[in-house]
Design an enzyme around this catalytic site. Structure first.
Site, PDB file in Angstrom:
ATOM      1  N   HIS A 121     -19.731  -6.927 -19.250  1.00 36.61           N
ATOM      2  CA  HIS A 121     -20.555  -6.031 -18.453  1.00 36.61           C
ATOM      3  C   HIS A 121     -20.984  -6.666 -17.128  1.00 36.61           C
ATOM      4  O   HIS A 121     -21.134  -7.877 -17.027  1.00 36.61           O
ATOM      5  CB  HIS A 121     -21.808  -5.644 -19.243  1.00 36.61           C
ATOM      6  CG  HIS A 121     -21.511  -4.926 -20.519  1.00 36.61           C
ATOM      7  ND1 HIS A 121     -22.365  -4.935 -21.600  1.00 36.61           N
ATOM      8  CD2 HIS A 121     -20.442  -4.171 -20.894  1.00 36.61           C
ATOM      9  CE1 HIS A 121     -21.845  -4.220 -22.582  1.00 36.61           C
ATOM     10  NE2 HIS A 121     -20.676  -3.747 -22.179  1.00 36.61           N
TER      11      HIS A 121
ATOM     12  N   ASP B 114     -16.997   0.014 -24.511  1.00 41.57           N
ATOM     13  CA  ASP B 114     -16.239  -1.218 -24.349  1.00 41.57           C
ATOM     14  C   ASP B 114     -14.812  -1.075 -24.873  1.00 41.57           C
ATOM     15  O   ASP B 114     -13.894  -1.720 -24.358  1.00 41.57           O
ATOM     16  CB  ASP B 114     -16.950  -2.374 -25.054  1.00 41.57           C
ATOM     17  CG  ASP B 114     -18.256  -2.751 -24.364  1.00 41.57           C
ATOM     18  OD1 ASP B 114     -18.416  -2.413 -23.172  1.00 41.57           O
ATOM     19  OD2 ASP B 114     -19.115  -3.378 -25.010  1.00 41.57           O
TER      20      ASP B 114
ATOM     21  N   LYS C 237     -28.935 -12.533 -14.939  1.00 48.59           N
ATOM     22  CA  LYS C 237     -29.395 -12.591 -16.327  1.00 48.59           C
ATOM     23  C   LYS C 237     -29.651 -14.032 -16.742  1.00 48.59           C
ATOM     24  O   LYS C 237     -28.965 -14.950 -16.295  1.00 48.59           O
ATOM     25  CB  LYS C 237     -28.341 -12.002 -17.276  1.00 48.59           C
ATOM     26  CG  LYS C 237     -27.984 -10.561 -17.012  1.00 48.59           C
ATOM     27  CD  LYS C 237     -26.857 -10.106 -17.937  1.00 48.59           C
ATOM     28  CE  LYS C 237     -26.446  -8.667 -17.640  1.00 48.59           C
ATOM     29  NZ  LYS C 237     -25.301  -8.239 -18.477  1.00 48.59           N
TER      30      LYS C 237
END
Length: 201
Positions: free
Chosen positions: A62, A169, A72
């Site tokens: 992602h 996905d 992140k």
């Protein structure tokens, strides 16, 4: 806190010191001084995320459209996981390179994933819990996915394990197709748009 520079430009692995006694343990997976020393700036948190996965769950690959992008900081709070960081930023000096970090609730190793870099992980145990600090709020329309099993990436997943992917996905496209469609972030854009909370802009 021990720091390792990842094969992906701007990415880092952090391994904290763990304090144990008869009561249990105490650990700080994110420490500002070590983070700033490595990355050069503070990590600004807009949202925290928590996922629990069964063995074989593969989440990713992602990334968030830039701008606004999303950085992140991820660690494993329970169980075990293989965490993949993939440079998909066009123009990056490490475009196409990846690194794998083994995470568990023993080492509490953490990974910093800069804006524009792809992220995926595979749960190796049932009830694997991953904790994320992210720099921007989740917006569905900005979330993108690349096939984590794309042979061109060559990510070293343990292929003797049965994988469980989300519907999104499962149908995710290859890195080459994402590039052809103009979906991939540009390295310079990621550097010009630090991933910060919307309220900070």
């Amino acid at each position: 806190m021990r720091t390792r520079r990842l094969a992906v430009a701007g990415g880092f692995e952090f391994t904290p010191e763990i304090h144990t006694d008869a009561r249990g343990l105490f650990v700080s997976p994110l420490q500002e001084r070590a983070f700033v020393a490595a990355v050069g700036e503070r990590f600004v948190t807009a949202q925290t995320n928590h996922s629990r996965s069964a063995r074989g769950v593969l989440r990713g690959l992602h990334f968030t459209t830039t701008p606004p992008g999303q950085a992140k900081y991820v660690y494993c709070a329970q169980g075990r996981a293989l965490d993949a960081v993939v440079d998909i930023r066009l123009g990056s000096p490490t475009f196409g390179k990846w690194d794998i970090v083994e995470m568990d609730a023993v080492s509490y190793r953490a990974v910093y994933i800069p804006d524009g870099v792809g992220h995926a992980f595979l749960a190796l145990d049932d009830d694997t819990v991953m904790s994320y600090l992210v720099s921007t709020a989740y917006r569905t329309e900005l979330e993108q996915a690349i096939d984590p099993l794309d042979p061109a990436l060559g990510l070293p997943w343990p292929y003797d394990m049965k994988f469980h992917l989300s519907e999104r996905d499962t149908v995710a496209i290859s890195l080459a197709e994402a590039e052809a469609r103009g979906m991939l972030p540009r390295y310079e854009d990621c550097r010009q748009w630090p991933a910060e909370p919307d309220s900070a802009r």
